[in-house]
Motif scaffolding. Structure first.
Motif, PDB file in Angstrom:
ATOM      1  N   THR A  58      42.241  42.297  47.188  1.00  0.00           N
ATOM      2  CA  THR A  58      42.623  43.073  46.013  1.00  0.00           C
ATOM      3  C   THR A  58      42.097  42.503  44.697  1.00  0.00           C
ATOM      4  O   THR A  58      42.295  43.124  43.650  1.00  0.00           O
ATOM      5  N   ASP A  94      45.635  47.149  49.390  1.00  0.00           N
ATOM      6  CA  ASP A  94      46.702  46.230  49.766  1.00  0.00           C
ATOM      7  C   ASP A  94      47.469  46.738  50.983  1.00  0.00           C
ATOM      8  O   ASP A  94      47.839  45.958  51.867  1.00  0.00           O
ATOM      9  N   ALA A 136      36.885  44.411  46.250  1.00  0.00           N
ATOM     10  CA  ALA A 136      38.049  45.212  45.863  1.00  0.00           C
ATOM     11  C   ALA A 136      37.723  46.138  44.696  1.00  0.00           C
ATOM     12  O   ALA A 136      38.096  47.321  44.705  1.00  0.00           O
ATOM     13  N   ILE A 152      43.368  49.760  44.265  1.00  0.00           N
ATOM     14  CA  ILE A 152      43.716  48.395  44.689  1.00  0.00           C
ATOM     15  C   ILE A 152      44.987  48.432  45.534  1.00  0.00           C
ATOM     16  O   ILE A 152      45.098  47.732  46.567  1.00  0.00           O
TER      17      ILE A 152
END
Length: 468
Positions: free
Chosen positions: A387, A381, A392, A377
């Motif tokens: 995220t 980002d 994600a 994650i």
């Protein structure tokens, strides 16, 4: 022999397990509250005889599955192999090894001239042309299958029938990769996965499986894995947990044609022997106290090298920190989270007490996988990608698989994969995949998470939806 299945006795102390990405080819899991098509009905014994059957629940399930398998292969075999599927000449045999009436069996024998007791805690296919009676047949221990059904769900015995039927397919077209046992056995798993997809889509007349049952199906398959440390070249090698589950999903995703094409001598397996007696004695696990250092060294090393090589951008390492009981207050985490990424602190956090310690009961690689998800994650980002949504979580799980594949290939110098590590990753995903303190609730099943992890392992970081 590669052409028959060796016993798959229940392992003692089997862990009771609870029951992604843009640009990644993950399975869409079909299934509905009620099966499509006509009502599901049981096959009558007169229409599908099984020698020795006592009409127990396990016999009814096996008969239904075998009838549907005959239907499936009658349709599929001509499409994949260009000829009609010959029915099994030797038939089918059901045995309760604890209560055998030999008068029920021709000459007191089942498949391959075996005594009925020899099928205890097993099911096997007897291939043609082995110089024994009752060739080209399937035999099974119905008491064993009933135990599997009671513990892991009603479809697991059907899947085992599908695996044995896969050997019957091989008996007609030949065995892959010079009869290497692990290729033969996992190809049969693949055939079973292809049939499972056909059933899940509502095509079967007698069997059915709904999407929520697929997680339990994978959980149950743990008991038929080879013990960690079994060599991939051994005469009776069947595959690690990951190898066998991956084969099921290979067939589920790609159908019987994928099973035909993907099981040659260049297929990569995770099964391996332990390097030394010390690793064997501790199942390849580091002490829990050393796992944080392994995580801190290996994940940054992989991403620092892979981002420039695979994505053409540099990677900035987030910090990795533990906590006990209460998660830090920050953007991206809440007090009930046991693992996550804090955007404002650029830190991956995980709970040592409530996550690392219980996950370590599976193994050290389960803990690493738990941290690899929020680390993925963090990677998203940095690329300006989502995220917290389904994309994600698919992407982060795929990245964990890509990292694991690179580590297996010795491309991450700070970590050495041990036999059983991939199995621990799969167990983690199936155990914690529906736990909202670890995975955000985005509607993904454990089956889907495992399949996405497999995609990363097979195709690497570029398959994980990281393109901006």
């Amino acid at each position: 022999m590669p052409s028959t299945s060796r016993p798959v006795a229940l392992a003692s102390g089997v862990l009771a397990l609870a029951l992604v990405l843009a640009g990644c080819s993950a399975a869409i899991v079909p299934g509905q509250a009620t099966p499509a098509g006509p009502p599901i009905t049981d096959v009558s014994p007169a229409d599908f005889p099984i020698t020795g059957a006592a009409e127990t629940e396990a016999d009814v399930t096996s008969r239904n599955a075998l009838a549907d398998l005959n239907d499936y292969w009658s349709q599929t075999f001509p499409e994949v192999y260009g000829e009609d599927f010959p029915a099994l000449a030797g038939g089918y045999f059901s045995v309760d090894p604890g209560d055998v009436d030999e008068s029920l069996y021709p000459d007191g024998e089942i498949g391959c001239s075996s005594a009925p007791e020899e099928v205890e805690q097993n099911a096997f296919y007897c291939p043609p042309d082995v110089g024994a009676s009752n060739e080209d047949s399937i035999s099974y221990d119905r008491a064993f299958l009933q135990q599997l059904s009671d513990e892991y769900g009603r479809f697991l015995p059907a899947l085992i029938m599908a695996h044995e039927f896969g050997h019957a397919v091989q008996g007609r077209v030949g065995y892959p990769a010079d009869d290497t046992s692990i290729n033969v056995e996992t190809q049969a798993d693949c055939f079973a996965g292809a049939w499972t997809r056909w059933v899940a889509e509502g095509n079967a007349s007698h069997e059915s499986i709904r999407a929520p049952e697929l997680d339990g199906l994978l959980v149950g398959y743990f008991i038929v894995r080879d013990p960690p440390g079994t060599g991939a070249e051994e005469d009776q090698a069947h595959g690690s947990y990951f190898d066998r589950v991956s084969a099921i999903q290979d067939g589920y995703d790609g159908g019987a044609a994928a099973c035909r094409d993907n099981y040659e001598s260049d297929r990569r397996f995770t099964q391996a022997e332990f390097d030394d007696q010390e690793d064997f004695d501790n199942d390849g696990n580091l002490p829990l106290a050393q796992v944080p250092d392994l995580i801190a060294q290996s994940l940054p090393a992989y991403y620092t090298d892979s981002f420039p090589d695979d994505l053409g951008v540099d990677f900035t390492e987030p910090a990795i920190e533990t906590f006990d009981g209460t998660a830090p207050t920050c953007d991206g985490m809440n007090a009930d989270t046991n693992a996550g990424f804090c955007r404002d602190q650029d830190t991956v956090y995980y709970d040592q007490t409530d996550l690392a310690e219980p996950a370590y009961e599976i193994g050290d690689y389960a803990v690493l996988t738990a941290v690899a998800i929020p680390y993925g994650i963090a990677a998203r980002d940095q690329l300006g990608l989502s995220t917290e949504d389904e994309d994600a979580i698919r992407s982060a799980t795929c990245q964990a698989g890509a990292f694991s594949g690179a580590a297996l290939n010795q491309e991450v110098p700070t970590i050495s994969i041990s036999p059983g590590d991939f199995d621990e990753a799969i167990q983690f995903l199936l155990t914690y995949g529906k736990d909202p303190t670890v995975f955000p609730d985005v509607g993904l099943s454990g089956f889907q998470l495992v399949d996405v992890f497999r995609q990363g392992y097979l195709y690497g970081l570029t398959a994980c939806g990281l393109e901006a």
